[in-house]
Design a protein around this motif. Sequence first.
Motif, PDB file in Angstrom:
ATOM      1  N   GLU A 172       0.988  -1.112  -0.138  1.00  0.00           N
ATOM      2  CA  GLU A 172      -0.096   0.017  -0.055  1.00  0.00           C
ATOM      3  C   GLU A 172       0.962   1.122  -0.034  1.00  0.00           C
ATOM      4  OE1 GLU A 172      -3.878   1.954   2.434  1.00  0.00           O
ATOM      5  OE2 GLU A 172      -2.807   0.087   2.848  1.00  0.00           O
ATOM      6  N   ALA A 173       1.851   1.390   0.576  1.00  0.00           N
ATOM      7  CA  ALA A 173       2.804   2.579   0.795  1.00  0.00           C
ATOM      8  C   ALA A 173       3.436   2.769  -0.620  1.00  0.00           C
ATOM      9  CB  ALA A 173       3.899   2.204   1.905  1.00  0.00           C
ATOM     10  N   LEU A 174       3.456   2.011  -1.471  1.00  0.00           N
ATOM     11  CA  LEU A 174       3.934   2.044  -2.677  1.00  0.00           C
ATOM     12  C   LEU A 174       2.937   2.127  -3.782  1.00  0.00           C
ATOM     13  CD1 LEU A 174       7.144  -0.452  -3.079  1.00  0.00           C
ATOM     14  CD2 LEU A 174       7.042   2.037  -3.462  1.00  0.00           C
ATOM     15  N   ASP A 175       1.705   1.632  -3.312  1.00  0.00           N
ATOM     16  CA  ASP A 175       0.541   1.609  -4.452  1.00  0.00           C
ATOM     17  C   ASP A 175       1.097   0.811  -5.828  1.00  0.00           C
ATOM     18  OD1 ASP A 175      -2.054   1.720  -5.324  1.00  0.00           O
ATOM     19  OD2 ASP A 175      -1.496   3.688  -6.617  1.00  0.00           O
ATOM     20  N   ALA A 176       1.634  -0.330  -5.284  1.00  0.00           N
ATOM     21  CA  ALA A 176       2.033  -1.067  -6.376  1.00  0.00           C
ATOM     22  C   ALA A 176       2.513  -2.382  -5.788  1.00  0.00           C
ATOM     23  CB  ALA A 176       3.643  -0.570  -6.927  1.00  0.00           C
ATOM     24  N   VAL A 177       2.916  -3.473  -6.826  1.00  0.00           N
ATOM     25  CA  VAL A 177       3.122  -4.943  -6.281  1.00  0.00           C
ATOM     26  C   VAL A 177       4.615  -5.153  -6.463  1.00  0.00           C
ATOM     27  CG1 VAL A 177       2.625  -7.376  -7.245  1.00  0.00           C
ATOM     28  CG2 VAL A 177       1.026  -5.772  -7.333  1.00  0.00           C
ATOM     29  N   ILE A 178       5.160  -5.927  -5.414  1.00  0.00           N
ATOM     30  CA  ILE A 178       6.445  -6.387  -5.507  1.00  0.00           C
ATOM     31  C   ILE A 178       6.432  -7.760  -5.570  1.00  0.00           C
ATOM     32  CG2 ILE A 178       7.309  -4.148  -4.419  1.00  0.00           C
ATOM     33  CD1 ILE A 178       7.992  -6.053  -1.844  1.00  0.00           C
ATOM     34  N   TYR A 179       7.939  -8.504  -5.860  1.00  0.00           N
ATOM     35  CA  TYR A 179       7.777  -9.913  -5.988  1.00  0.00           C
ATOM     36  C   TYR A 179       8.979 -10.314  -5.403  1.00  0.00           C
ATOM     37  CZ  TYR A 179       4.553  -8.645  -9.576  1.00  0.00           C
ATOM     38  OH  TYR A 179       3.528  -8.230 -10.475  1.00  0.00           O
ATOM     39  N   PRO A 180       8.604 -10.976  -3.979  1.00  0.00           N
ATOM     40  CA  PRO A 180       9.715 -11.570  -3.271  1.00  0.00           C
ATOM     41  C   PRO A 180      10.339 -12.825  -3.915  1.00  0.00           C
ATOM     42  CG  PRO A 180       7.665 -11.067  -1.977  1.00  0.00           C
ATOM     43  CD  PRO A 180       7.071 -10.979  -3.312  1.00  0.00           C
ATOM     44  N   HIS A 181      11.555 -12.765  -3.827  1.00  0.00           N
ATOM     45  CA  HIS A 181      12.276 -14.343  -4.154  1.00  0.00           C
ATOM     46  C   HIS A 181      12.278 -15.118  -3.047  1.00  0.00           C
ATOM     47  CE1 HIS A 181      14.555 -12.283  -7.969  1.00  0.00           C
ATOM     48  NE2 HIS A 181      13.313 -11.652  -7.929  1.00  0.00           N
ATOM     49  N   TYR A 182      12.982 -16.307  -3.262  1.00  0.00           N
ATOM     50  CA  TYR A 182      12.931 -17.301  -2.446  1.00  0.00           C
ATOM     51  C   TYR A 182      14.128 -16.719  -1.372  1.00  0.00           C
ATOM     52  CZ  TYR A 182      14.185 -21.800   0.004  1.00  0.00           C
ATOM     53  OH  TYR A 182      14.172 -22.914   0.899  1.00  0.00           O
ATOM     54  N   GLY A 183      14.011 -16.980  -0.032  1.00  0.00           N
ATOM     55  CA  GLY A 183      14.645 -16.515   0.707  1.00  0.00           C
ATOM     56  C   GLY A 183      14.803 -15.172   1.117  1.00  0.00           C
ATOM     57  N   THR A 184      14.115 -14.313   0.651  1.00  0.00           N
ATOM     58  CA  THR A 184      14.091 -13.022   0.865  1.00  0.00           C
ATOM     59  C   THR A 184      12.668 -12.677   1.637  1.00  0.00           C
ATOM     60  OG1 THR A 184      15.292 -12.651  -1.239  1.00  0.00           O
ATOM     61  CG2 THR A 184      14.290 -10.643  -0.337  1.00  0.00           C
ATOM     62  N   PHE A 185      12.617 -11.955   2.520  1.00  0.00           N
ATOM     63  CA  PHE A 185      11.525 -11.810   3.416  1.00  0.00           C
ATOM     64  C   PHE A 185      10.528 -10.998   2.789  1.00  0.00           C
ATOM     65  CE2 PHE A 185       9.376  -9.953   7.228  1.00  0.00           C
ATOM     66  CZ  PHE A 185       9.166 -11.023   7.921  1.00  0.00           C
ATOM     67  N   ALA A 186       9.251 -11.331   2.663  1.00  0.00           N
ATOM     68  CA  ALA A 186       8.178 -10.515   2.149  1.00  0.00           C
ATOM     69  C   ALA A 186       7.677  -9.413   3.068  1.00  0.00           C
ATOM     70  CB  ALA A 186       7.103 -11.713   1.775  1.00  0.00           C
ATOM     71  N   PRO A 187       7.521  -8.209   2.631  1.00  0.00           N
ATOM     72  CA  PRO A 187       7.247  -7.380   3.363  1.00  0.00           C
ATOM     73  C   PRO A 187       5.689  -7.189   3.914  1.00  0.00           C
ATOM     74  CG  PRO A 187       7.704  -6.310   1.421  1.00  0.00           C
ATOM     75  CD  PRO A 187       8.060  -7.678   1.204  1.00  0.00           C
ATOM     76  N   ILE A 188       5.328  -8.201   4.672  1.00  0.00           N
ATOM     77  CA  ILE A 188       3.652  -8.264   4.636  1.00  0.00           C
ATOM     78  C   ILE A 188       3.186  -7.432   5.839  1.00  0.00           C
ATOM     79  CG2 ILE A 188       3.712 -10.685   3.623  1.00  0.00           C
ATOM     80  CD1 ILE A 188       3.791 -11.851   6.579  1.00  0.00           C
ATOM     81  N   ARG A 189       4.095  -6.856   6.505  1.00  0.00           N
ATOM     82  CA  ARG A 189       3.604  -6.172   7.812  1.00  0.00           C
ATOM     83  C   ARG A 189       3.953  -4.392   7.247  1.00  0.00           C
ATOM     84  NH1 ARG A 189       5.872  -7.762  13.649  1.00  0.00           N
ATOM     85  NH2 ARG A 189       5.209  -5.663  13.980  1.00  0.00           N
ATOM     86  N   SER A 190       2.822  -3.938   7.577  1.00  0.00           N
ATOM     87  CA  SER A 190       2.508  -2.412   7.060  1.00  0.00           C
ATOM     88  C   SER A 190       3.100  -1.436   7.766  1.00  0.00           C
ATOM     89  CB  SER A 190       1.174  -2.195   6.502  1.00  0.00           C
ATOM     90  OG  SER A 190       0.284  -1.998   7.769  1.00  0.00           O
ATOM     91  N   GLU A 191       3.431  -1.695   9.278  1.00  0.00           N
ATOM     92  CA  GLU A 191       3.619  -0.686  10.206  1.00  0.00           C
ATOM     93  C   GLU A 191       5.084   0.131   9.737  1.00  0.00           C
ATOM     94  OE1 GLU A 191       2.241  -4.193  12.831  1.00  0.00           O
ATOM     95  OE2 GLU A 191       2.860  -3.991  10.687  1.00  0.00           O
ATOM     96  N   TYR A 192       6.032  -0.708   9.567  1.00  0.00           N
ATOM     97  CA  TYR A 192       7.385  -0.229   9.431  1.00  0.00           C
ATOM     98  C   TYR A 192       7.383   0.543   7.922  1.00  0.00           C
ATOM     99  CZ  TYR A 192       9.126  -4.059   6.298  1.00  0.00           C
ATOM    100  OH  TYR A 192       9.353  -5.094   5.468  1.00  0.00           O
ATOM    101  N   LEU A 193       6.601  -0.198   7.053  1.00  0.00           N
ATOM    102  CA  LEU A 193       6.874   0.698   5.497  1.00  0.00           C
ATOM    103  C   LEU A 193       6.035   1.913   5.772  1.00  0.00           C
ATOM    104  CD1 LEU A 193       5.608  -2.320   3.476  1.00  0.00           C
ATOM    105  CD2 LEU A 193       7.801  -1.603   4.121  1.00  0.00           C
ATOM    106  N   ASP A 194       4.786   2.113   6.409  1.00  0.00           N
ATOM    107  CA  ASP A 194       4.197   3.457   6.716  1.00  0.00           C
ATOM    108  C   ASP A 194       5.111   4.343   7.220  1.00  0.00           C
ATOM    109  OD1 ASP A 194       2.061   2.111   5.441  1.00  0.00           O
ATOM    110  OD2 ASP A 194       0.999   1.687   7.184  1.00  0.00           O
ATOM    111  N   LEU A 195       5.794   4.188   8.357  1.00  0.00           N
ATOM    112  CA  LEU A 195       6.521   5.100   9.081  1.00  0.00           C
ATOM    113  C   LEU A 195       7.655   5.637   8.233  1.00  0.00           C
ATOM    114  CD1 LEU A 195       7.457   3.059  12.397  1.00  0.00           C
ATOM    115  CD2 LEU A 195       6.335   5.092  12.262  1.00  0.00           C
ATOM    116  N   VAL A 196       8.302   4.739   7.416  1.00  0.00           N
ATOM    117  CA  VAL A 196       9.301   5.346   6.316  1.00  0.00           C
ATOM    118  C   VAL A 196       8.648   6.246   5.176  1.00  0.00           C
ATOM    119  CG1 VAL A 196      10.957   4.423   4.421  1.00  0.00           C
ATOM    120  CG2 VAL A 196      10.763   3.499   6.824  1.00  0.00           C
ATOM    121  N   ALA A 197       7.346   5.843   4.798  1.00  0.00           N
ATOM    122  CA  ALA A 197       6.534   6.629   3.914  1.00  0.00           C
ATOM    123  C   ALA A 197       6.045   7.932   4.329  1.00  0.00           C
ATOM    124  CB  ALA A 197       5.438   5.763   3.523  1.00  0.00           C
ATOM    125  N   GLN A 198       6.185   7.919   5.817  1.00  0.00           N
ATOM    126  CA  GLN A 198       5.523   9.178   6.491  1.00  0.00           C
ATOM    127  C   GLN A 198       6.451  10.182   6.841  1.00  0.00           C
ATOM    128  OE1 GLN A 198       2.368   7.550   8.845  1.00  0.00           O
ATOM    129  NE2 GLN A 198       1.398   6.394   6.846  1.00  0.00           N
TER     130      GLN A 198
END
Length: 387
Positions: A172-198
């Motif tokens: 949501e913070a990007l209003d876009a889709v990203i594509y996690p690779h195997y072994g790379t953590f998927a950013p499913i928690r919005s809290e820390y993304l929103d802090l950096v976005a705001q």
Amino acid sequence: MSTEPTAAAHATVTWTRDGAEHTALWHSANGAKAPRTVVAVDDALTADDAYRLAAQGTAMLWTGDYHNARQLLSALARRLPDGTRKHKHRGETVAEAFYRYRQSRSQRARVLGLLLVPLEAGPAVALRRAPDIAGAWLAAAGPVTGPAVVPLQDVLGAIGAWEWRRNGLFVEALDAVIYPHYGTFAPIRSEYLDLVAQAGLPSRELAFDIGTGTGVLAAILARRGVARVIATDSEPRAIACAAENLELLGLAGRVEPLLADMFPAGRAPLIVCNPPWLPGTPHTLLDNAVYDPKSRMLKAFLNGLADHLEPGGEGWLVISDLAELLGLRSRDELLDWIEAAGLVIRDRLDTPAKHPRSMDRNDPFFDARSRETTSLWKLGAARTQAF
């Protein structure tokens, strides 16, 4: 740059079937060691017998139907403690209970990892009714050029990660889709993304993103108008993942993924780091995004920050207080590390937990998770650095 990892063939495994000895390469997407004892089994093996073999440390190479192997793995899982018992032992601290929980989960993973399946060049699972795993396994562990043996858990993990990578994750913070690779953590928690976005930006000229993973924080900074972002990570698969996502987002010209341990050369007016939030030893690739052995990455960020900040610049430490609530680290320890690194706290932005586990009363650590706060600490150098 190749986006696929190198095959992880660590050793060989040997077993006997129909009176003949067989040998194959050992592959593990998670880098697990080859088992010492392997027996060939088939659809006649019961879950109770499989449990007894696993309890003895004996690995089982499945030679029957693929779907029956999956059912057996599920049956084994039901026989193993999952570490979710909510009550503590008498006199046990929360930290001790959490350590016991992690030990239980680790032992569970080791036992389930003893159910093996054969692979052949393709790569393909050499069993009846096996699905097509070529794309998933290539992305997770690289090519298979001959007979190999792998944990069924690794195959299922690779398939699941491949679905994440194909379908993507809406941020949501990007209003876009990203594509996690195997072994790379998927950013499913919005809290820390929103802090950096705001959070208010100290500059839009240059930023460093330390430990970029999927590249999501670097992308958020670029979307906010930062002209140039250098995004570092020590894992080649993370750099490949970030490069792919930034290209798809149209940000490749503004964000530079760089394979590096912590900081790139030079200084920046803004340096962002979202280190693993819990002190502890990682047991899997994904654990690397959650557990920081002896808080090494957190301390390395703090200790190197002042030397890489431009005068008046800010370092954004994005981290939750879950480690404090679990008794794994105190707030005083964090404050002492900040001060010892020659840093001062300029501001702190907080947001409460919103993720599903913070609302799951069946979670053994619900009390801590429900009180979790994620913070963006704005740090600056305590004194002007000499150039």
